[in-house]
Every structure is written in structure tokens, then in C-alpha cells.
Design a protein around this motif. Structure first.
Motif, PDB file in Angstrom:
ATOM      1  N   ARG A 186       0.835  -1.213   0.000  1.00  0.00           N
ATOM      2  CA  ARG A 186       0.000   0.000   0.000  1.00  0.00           C
ATOM      3  C   ARG A 186       0.861   1.252   0.000  1.00  0.00           C
ATOM      4  NH1 ARG A 186      -4.083  -0.440   4.857  1.00  0.00           N
ATOM      5  NH2 ARG A 186      -4.264   1.769   4.343  1.00  0.00           N
ATOM      6  N   VAL A 187       1.966   1.224   0.767  1.00  0.00           N
ATOM      7  CA  VAL A 187       2.862   2.378   0.796  1.00  0.00           C
ATOM      8  C   VAL A 187       3.580   2.509  -0.540  1.00  0.00           C
ATOM      9  CG1 VAL A 187       4.831   3.426   1.966  1.00  0.00           C
ATOM     10  CG2 VAL A 187       3.153   2.153   3.288  1.00  0.00           C
ATOM     11  N   ALA A 188       4.009   1.377  -1.116  1.00  0.00           N
ATOM     12  CA  ALA A 188       4.706   1.419  -2.399  1.00  0.00           C
ATOM     13  C   ALA A 188       3.825   2.008  -3.490  1.00  0.00           C
ATOM     14  CB  ALA A 188       5.164   0.012  -2.787  1.00  0.00           C
ATOM     15  N   ALA A 189       2.526   1.718  -3.409  1.00  0.00           N
ATOM     16  CA  ALA A 189       1.607   2.180  -4.446  1.00  0.00           C
ATOM     17  C   ALA A 189       1.202   3.639  -4.282  1.00  0.00           C
ATOM     18  CB  ALA A 189       0.357   1.304  -4.453  1.00  0.00           C
ATOM     19  N   ALA A 190       1.592   4.267  -3.181  1.00  0.00           N
ATOM     20  CA  ALA A 190       1.158   5.640  -2.913  1.00  0.00           C
ATOM     21  C   ALA A 190       1.825   6.660  -3.827  1.00  0.00           C
ATOM     22  CB  ALA A 190       1.424   5.997  -1.452  1.00  0.00           C
ATOM     23  N   GLY A 191       2.993   6.318  -4.385  1.00  0.00           N
ATOM     24  CA  GLY A 191       3.677   7.256  -5.260  1.00  0.00           C
ATOM     25  C   GLY A 191       5.120   6.854  -5.473  1.00  0.00           C
ATOM     26  N   PRO A 192       5.837   7.507  -6.412  1.00  0.00           N
ATOM     27  CA  PRO A 192       7.224   7.144  -6.711  1.00  0.00           C
ATOM     28  C   PRO A 192       8.135   7.348  -5.498  1.00  0.00           C
ATOM     29  CG  PRO A 192       6.298   8.574  -8.419  1.00  0.00           C
ATOM     30  CD  PRO A 192       5.330   8.587  -7.276  1.00  0.00           C
ATOM     31  N   ILE A 193       9.125   6.448  -5.365  1.00  0.00           N
ATOM     32  CA  ILE A 193      10.159   6.563  -4.340  1.00  0.00           C
ATOM     33  C   ILE A 193      11.480   6.691  -5.067  1.00  0.00           C
ATOM     34  CG2 ILE A 193      11.274   5.460  -2.364  1.00  0.00           C
ATOM     35  CD1 ILE A 193       8.679   3.923  -1.889  1.00  0.00           C
ATOM     36  N   LEU A 194      12.171   7.804  -4.886  1.00  0.00           N
ATOM     37  CA  LEU A 194      13.386   8.082  -5.641  1.00  0.00           C
ATOM     38  C   LEU A 194      14.628   7.771  -4.812  1.00  0.00           C
ATOM     39  CD1 LEU A 194      12.400  11.482  -7.313  1.00  0.00           C
ATOM     40  CD2 LEU A 194      12.081   9.158  -8.182  1.00  0.00           C
ATOM     41  N   CYS A 195      15.654   7.244  -5.489  1.00  0.00           N
ATOM     42  CA  CYS A 195      16.938   6.965  -4.848  1.00  0.00           C
ATOM     43  C   CYS A 195      17.729   8.263  -4.728  1.00  0.00           C
ATOM     44  CB  CYS A 195      17.713   5.930  -5.661  1.00  0.00           C
ATOM     45  SG  CYS A 195      19.382   5.629  -5.045  1.00  0.00           S
ATOM     46  N   GLY A 196      18.282   8.509  -3.552  1.00  0.00           N
ATOM     47  CA  GLY A 196      19.065   9.720  -3.351  1.00  0.00           C
ATOM     48  C   GLY A 196      20.446   9.668  -3.963  1.00  0.00           C
ATOM     49  N   VAL A 197      20.876   8.491  -4.486  1.00  0.00           N
ATOM     50  CA  VAL A 197      22.204   8.340  -5.095  1.00  0.00           C
ATOM     51  C   VAL A 197      22.115   8.455  -6.613  1.00  0.00           C
ATOM     52  CG1 VAL A 197      24.181   6.811  -5.406  1.00  0.00           C
ATOM     53  CG2 VAL A 197      23.018   6.915  -3.189  1.00  0.00           C
ATOM     54  N   CYS A 198      21.293   7.564  -7.232  1.00  0.00           N
ATOM     55  CA  CYS A 198      21.205   7.580  -8.704  1.00  0.00           C
ATOM     56  C   CYS A 198      20.103   8.493  -9.214  1.00  0.00           C
ATOM     57  CB  CYS A 198      21.007   6.170  -9.247  1.00  0.00           C
ATOM     58  SG  CYS A 198      19.403   5.421  -8.835  1.00  0.00           S
ATOM     59  N   GLY A 199      19.198   8.890  -8.326  1.00  0.00           N
ATOM     60  CA  GLY A 199      18.119   9.797  -8.713  1.00  0.00           C
ATOM     61  C   GLY A 199      16.980   9.121  -9.455  1.00  0.00           C
ATOM     62  N   LYS A 200      17.065   7.797  -9.640  1.00  0.00           N
ATOM     63  CA  LYS A 200      16.034   7.059 -10.358  1.00  0.00           C
ATOM     64  C   LYS A 200      14.987   6.503  -9.404  1.00  0.00           C
ATOM     65  CE  LYS A 200      18.170   7.595 -14.299  1.00  0.00           C
ATOM     66  NZ  LYS A 200      17.625   8.475 -15.364  1.00  0.00           N
ATOM     67  N   GLU A 201      13.832   6.187  -9.961  1.00  0.00           N
ATOM     68  CA  GLU A 201      12.740   5.636  -9.158  1.00  0.00           C
ATOM     69  C   GLU A 201      13.033   4.194  -8.787  1.00  0.00           C
ATOM     70  OE1 GLU A 201       7.935   4.679  -9.579  1.00  0.00           O
ATOM     71  OE2 GLU A 201       8.992   5.912 -11.079  1.00  0.00           O
ATOM     72  N   PHE A 202      12.723   3.838  -7.538  1.00  0.00           N
ATOM     73  CA  PHE A 202      12.785   2.435  -7.129  1.00  0.00           C
ATOM     74  C   PHE A 202      11.650   1.676  -7.812  1.00  0.00           C
ATOM     75  CE2 PHE A 202      15.388   4.100  -3.693  1.00  0.00           C
ATOM     76  CZ  PHE A 202      16.273   3.058  -3.420  1.00  0.00           C
ATOM     77  N   VAL A 203      11.952   0.485  -8.326  1.00  0.00           N
ATOM     78  CA  VAL A 203      10.962  -0.343  -8.999  1.00  0.00           C
ATOM     79  C   VAL A 203      10.951  -1.710  -8.335  1.00  0.00           C
ATOM     80  CG1 VAL A 203      11.142   0.851 -11.190  1.00  0.00           C
ATOM     81  CG2 VAL A 203      12.632  -1.098 -10.731  1.00  0.00           C
ATOM     82  N   GLU A 204       9.852  -2.452  -8.529  1.00  0.00           N
ATOM     83  CA  GLU A 204       9.726  -3.762  -7.911  1.00  0.00           C
ATOM     84  C   GLU A 204      10.728  -4.737  -8.503  1.00  0.00           C
ATOM     85  OE1 GLU A 204       6.299  -7.100  -6.830  1.00  0.00           O
ATOM     86  OE2 GLU A 204       5.755  -5.143  -7.703  1.00  0.00           O
ATOM     87  N   LYS A 205      11.400  -5.453  -7.615  1.00  0.00           N
ATOM     88  CA  LYS A 205      12.443  -6.400  -8.030  1.00  0.00           C
ATOM     89  C   LYS A 205      11.806  -7.665  -8.616  1.00  0.00           C
ATOM     90  CE  LYS A 205      16.516  -8.770  -6.188  1.00  0.00           C
ATOM     91  NZ  LYS A 205      17.340  -8.981  -4.964  1.00  0.00           N
TER      92      LYS A 205
END
Length: 205
Positions: A186-205
Motif C-alpha cells: 500500500r505504501v509502495a503504491a502511494a507514489g514514486p520513491i526516488l533513490c538519493g544516489v542515482c536519482g532514479k525511481e525504485f521499482v519492484e524487483k
């Protein structure tokens, strides 16, 4: 009319908020109802960001057992959560045996170990029953849960998909090596989560 899963979750969240009013050390949580074993702790993300909440897991069978069983589960998890907030080591044997410190914190929530009774050989001081006074004090909360759970019919969740651990989702970024963490769906689906190192969005593994 049977209660929906959303109504059940809302009722459990409300019960937790009632506890937080008298025990502000308890964190804000989000609730999940599933079939993933007998978990009795809050599920904390590996890295808890400011907008993330730990998960309060309640087993589906507990919900179907009725409001008293749900309250017992909430109070048990709340005891562990208070110990966590205070830096108290309350279990041994990989979390299975509950020690005297667990018992002491449980007393703050209205539970009391029967006088003269030794701890369980495996579980230690668990489960701890409510005192008569606490049972009376929690009666309105049990009644409110009972109203919601009356005739409850919950859908059985599907087995966790690859890349998930129970009700947790494993996310990764594009760093090399990739940074990963687990989070509630539910938290993952709330919105994009960005990495502070690469600046890219975290995606499901």
C-alpha cells in the motif's frame, strides 16, 4: 451485510489510534490482514523514511475469531512496539520466548501474568491475559470492533509473488550494485520513491 476488508482495516487502525492516545510512544502504522503466519511484531522497513509507516500485521484467522482475539493481537504487537521504542530486548530464542521485561511492559497495557504461574516453556510470558479492570476498560473498543466484524467475510489473499516477502514488496534502484529495501504494497503504491544516489525511481524487483 458482511464487513469489507477496507472496513476491517479501518476498524483495526482506529483501535490502534485509541492505544496511541494513552501510549504516545507507539508509532503511526498501516494495517494489513493476510495469511502470513503468526507474526507478532510491527514490520519495519529496512530504512524508515519520514513518510513511511511500519506495518501492523493481523492474521486473517484472528479477524475471523472475533473482536476479543483482534484486541489481544493488537495489544501483543503494541507491547513489542513499546519495547522497540524504548530499546528494550524483550525476547530470546529468535523472538519466540518472551521475557520478564515483555511482561512488565504488557502490564502498562492492562495485562497481568497469573500469580504463581511459571512462564511457558517455549513462549515465556505469552500470551498474557487482561486484568478484569482492563477488560472493562477495553469493552467499548471491543464492542466497536465487534460491530465491524459481525458477519465478516474476507477474501483469501493470493500467495506472495516472486520478489515479495509475505506482504512486503522488494524495491530496487538503478545503482550498481542496486540498492534494495522492502516496503508494504500500500505504501509502495502511494507514489514514486526516488533513490538519493542515482536519482532514479525504485521499482519492484
Amino acid at each position: 451485510m458482511p464487513a469489507s476488508g477496507a472496513r476491517v482495516i479501518a476498524a483495526i487502525e482506529t483501535a490502534w489510534e485509541v492505544l496511541r492516545e494513552s501510549h504516545p510512544e507507539l508509532p503511526d502504522v498501516y494495517v494489513s490482514v493476510d495469511n502470513e503466519g503468526a507474526r507478532h511484531n510491527l514490520a519495519w522497513p529496512e530504512k524508515l523514511e519520514s513518510d513511511m509507516k511500519p506495518e501492523l500485521p493481523i492474521h486473517r484467522d484472528t479477524v475471523l475469531a472475533g473482536p476479543e482475539a483482534v484486541l489481544d493481537a493488537i495489544l501483543h504487537v503494541a507491547t513489542h512496539a513499546l519495547c522497540h521504542a524504548r530499546g528494550i530486548s524483550e525476547t530470546t530464542n529468535r523472538g519466540r520466548r518472551h521475557n520478564k521485561r515483555f511482561r512488565e511492559v504488557a502490564e502498562e497495557l492492562g495485562m497481568a501474568w497469573p500469580a504463581g504461574e511459571p512462564p511457558h516453556t517455549t513462549r515465556g510470558f505469552s500470551p498474557i491475559p487482561l486484568t478484569p479492570e482492563a477488560t472493562e476498560g477495553y469493552a467499548p473498543l471491543v464492542a466497536a470492533l465487534g460491530t465491524t466484524l459481525e458477519g465478516v467475510a474476507l477474501e483469501v489473499p493470493e500467495a506472495p509473488a516472486k520478489g515479495k516477502s509475505g506482504s512486503r514488496v522488494t524495491l530496487q534502484c538503478r545503482c550498481v550494485p542496486a540498492r534494495t529495501f522492502q516496503i508494504g504494497p500500500r505504501v509502495a503504491a502511494a507514489g514514486p520513491i526516488l533513490c538519493g544516489v542515482c536519482g532514479k525511481e525504485f521499482v519492484e524487483k
